[in-house]
Design a protein around this motif. Structure first.
Motif, short mmCIF file in Angstrom:
data_model
loop_
_atom_site.label_atom_id
_atom_site.label_comp_id
_atom_site.label_asym_id
_atom_site.label_seq_id
_atom_site.Cartn_x
_atom_site.Cartn_y
_atom_site.Cartn_z
N ARG A 112 0.81 -1.22 0.00
CA ARG A 112 0.00 0.00 0.00
C ARG A 112 0.84 1.28 0.00
O ARG A 112 0.32 2.35 -0.26
CB ARG A 112 -0.93 0.02 1.21
CG ARG A 112 -2.02 -1.01 1.12
CD ARG A 112 -2.95 -0.91 2.29
NE ARG A 112 -3.97 -1.95 2.22
CZ ARG A 112 -4.87 -2.15 3.15
NH1 ARG A 112 -4.91 -1.38 4.22
NH2 ARG A 112 -5.76 -3.11 3.01
N PRO A 170 2.97 3.96 -1.51
CA PRO A 170 3.10 4.38 -2.91
C PRO A 170 4.50 4.16 -3.47
O PRO A 170 5.50 4.55 -2.86
CB PRO A 170 2.76 5.88 -2.86
CG PRO A 170 1.86 5.99 -1.68
CD PRO A 170 2.40 5.02 -0.67
N TRP A 211 -3.79 0.54 -4.09
CA TRP A 211 -4.40 1.77 -3.59
C TRP A 211 -5.25 1.47 -2.37
O TRP A 211 -6.02 0.52 -2.34
CB TRP A 211 -5.26 2.40 -4.67
CG TRP A 211 -5.63 3.80 -4.36
CD1 TRP A 211 -6.65 4.23 -3.55
CD2 TRP A 211 -4.98 4.97 -4.81
NE1 TRP A 211 -6.68 5.59 -3.48
CE2 TRP A 211 -5.65 6.07 -4.26
CE3 TRP A 211 -3.89 5.19 -5.65
CZ2 TRP A 211 -5.26 7.38 -4.51
CZ3 TRP A 211 -3.51 6.50 -5.90
CH2 TRP A 211 -4.20 7.58 -5.33
N ASP A 234 -7.91 3.67 -0.02
CA ASP A 234 -8.59 4.96 0.18
C ASP A 234 -8.25 5.54 1.55
O ASP A 234 -8.12 6.75 1.69
CB ASP A 234 -10.10 4.80 0.05
CG ASP A 234 -10.53 4.58 -1.40
OD1 ASP A 234 -9.79 4.99 -2.31
OD2 ASP A 234 -11.59 3.97 -1.61
N TRP A 254 -5.46 5.24 3.23
CA TRP A 254 -4.10 5.76 3.28
C TRP A 254 -3.86 6.87 2.26
O TRP A 254 -3.15 7.82 2.54
CB TRP A 254 -3.10 4.64 3.01
CG TRP A 254 -2.96 3.65 4.12
CD1 TRP A 254 -3.85 3.40 5.14
CD2 TRP A 254 -1.89 2.75 4.32
NE1 TRP A 254 -3.40 2.40 5.94
CE2 TRP A 254 -2.18 1.98 5.46
CE3 TRP A 254 -0.72 2.50 3.63
CZ2 TRP A 254 -1.34 0.99 5.94
CZ3 TRP A 254 0.12 1.51 4.11
CH2 TRP A 254 -0.18 0.77 5.25
N SER A 255 -4.44 6.74 1.08
CA SER A 255 -4.13 7.67 -0.01
C SER A 255 -5.22 8.69 -0.30
O SER A 255 -4.93 9.71 -0.93
CB SER A 255 -3.84 6.87 -1.29
OG SER A 255 -2.71 6.06 -1.12
N SER A 283 -6.10 11.02 -4.05
CA SER A 283 -4.90 11.26 -4.86
C SER A 283 -3.64 11.13 -4.03
O SER A 283 -3.69 11.20 -2.80
CB SER A 283 -4.95 12.65 -5.50
OG SER A 283 -4.95 13.64 -4.50
N GLU A 284 -2.52 10.95 -4.72
CA GLU A 284 -1.19 10.90 -4.10
C GLU A 284 -0.29 11.90 -4.81
O GLU A 284 -0.07 11.80 -6.01
CB GLU A 284 -0.56 9.50 -4.22
CG GLU A 284 -0.96 8.52 -3.16
CD GLU A 284 -0.48 8.86 -1.77
OE1 GLU A 284 0.45 9.68 -1.59
OE2 GLU A 284 -1.06 8.31 -0.83
N LYS A 289 -6.61 8.49 -8.08
CA LYS A 289 -7.08 7.11 -8.00
C LYS A 289 -7.72 6.66 -9.31
O LYS A 289 -7.51 5.54 -9.75
CB LYS A 289 -8.06 6.94 -6.84
CG LYS A 289 -8.56 5.52 -6.71
CD LYS A 289 -9.58 5.38 -5.59
CE LYS A 289 -10.08 3.93 -5.56
NZ LYS A 289 -11.10 3.76 -4.55
N SER A 340 7.42 11.00 -2.79
CA SER A 340 6.07 11.29 -2.36
C SER A 340 6.06 12.55 -1.50
O SER A 340 6.94 12.76 -0.67
CB SER A 340 5.52 10.11 -1.56
OG SER A 340 4.28 10.46 -0.98
N ARG A 356 3.75 13.09 0.66
CA ARG A 356 3.19 12.66 1.94
C ARG A 356 4.06 11.66 2.66
O ARG A 356 4.12 11.63 3.87
CB ARG A 356 1.83 12.02 1.74
CG ARG A 356 0.74 12.98 1.43
CD ARG A 356 -0.59 12.28 1.54
NE ARG A 356 -1.57 13.05 0.82
CZ ARG A 356 -2.50 12.55 0.07
NH1 ARG A 356 -2.60 11.25 -0.10
NH2 ARG A 356 -3.36 13.33 -0.55
N TRP A 357 4.69 10.77 1.91
CA TRP A 357 5.41 9.63 2.48
C TRP A 357 6.92 9.90 2.50
O TRP A 357 7.71 9.07 2.10
CB TRP A 357 5.13 8.37 1.67
CG TRP A 357 3.71 7.97 1.71
CD1 TRP A 357 2.67 8.48 1.00
CD2 TRP A 357 3.14 6.94 2.52
NE1 TRP A 357 1.51 7.84 1.29
CE2 TRP A 357 1.77 6.89 2.24
CE3 TRP A 357 3.67 6.05 3.45
CZ2 TRP A 357 0.92 5.98 2.86
CZ3 TRP A 357 2.82 5.15 4.05
CH2 TRP A 357 1.46 5.13 3.76
#
Length: 106
Positions: free
Chosen positions: A9, A11, A39, A41, A43-44, A47-48, A72, A101, A103-104
């Motif tokens: 999961r 990305p 994907w 929902d 966690w992401s 959109s990512e 997505k 990323s 976010r990540w």
């Protein structure tokens, strides 16, 4: 097994770069970006976001940066970015393309 499920999961993108000289001082890079993750929902969300940049590893100059959002609804499609970068002398033996990323990070 649970760890594998959750690791899928996170990305992850696969890149394919096509390089084309435009002039002796400009190079076009066309990136094909393919998502390689499951994907979630939770966690992401819808959109990512990612940052894409090209750098000269010898001088550590960033030659191009761009914000890329994977939605997505486009998960099964490959995305594409195309941009030009300046070529300076002396030229490094390679350029580095990074995608991180938004976010990540870490």
């Amino acid at each position: 097994r649970a760890v594998d499920k959750y690791m899928r999961r996170v990305p992850n993108l696969t890149l394919d770069a096509k390089i084309q000289p435009i002039t002796s001082t400009i190079m076009r890079i066309t990136l094909t970006i393919k998502p390689e993750f499951d994907w979630s929902d939770r966690w992401s969300g819808p959109s990512e976001p990612f940052w894409v940049w090209v750098e000269n590893p010898e001088s550590q100059d960033i030659l191009h940066s761009e914000y890329y959002v994977l939605h997505k609804r486009n998960l099964q499609d490959s995305g594409q970015l195309s941009f030009a970068i300046p070529l300076t002398e002396p030229r490094p033996p390679q350029y580095v393309i990074s995608v991180v990323s938004d976010r990540w990070v870490g």
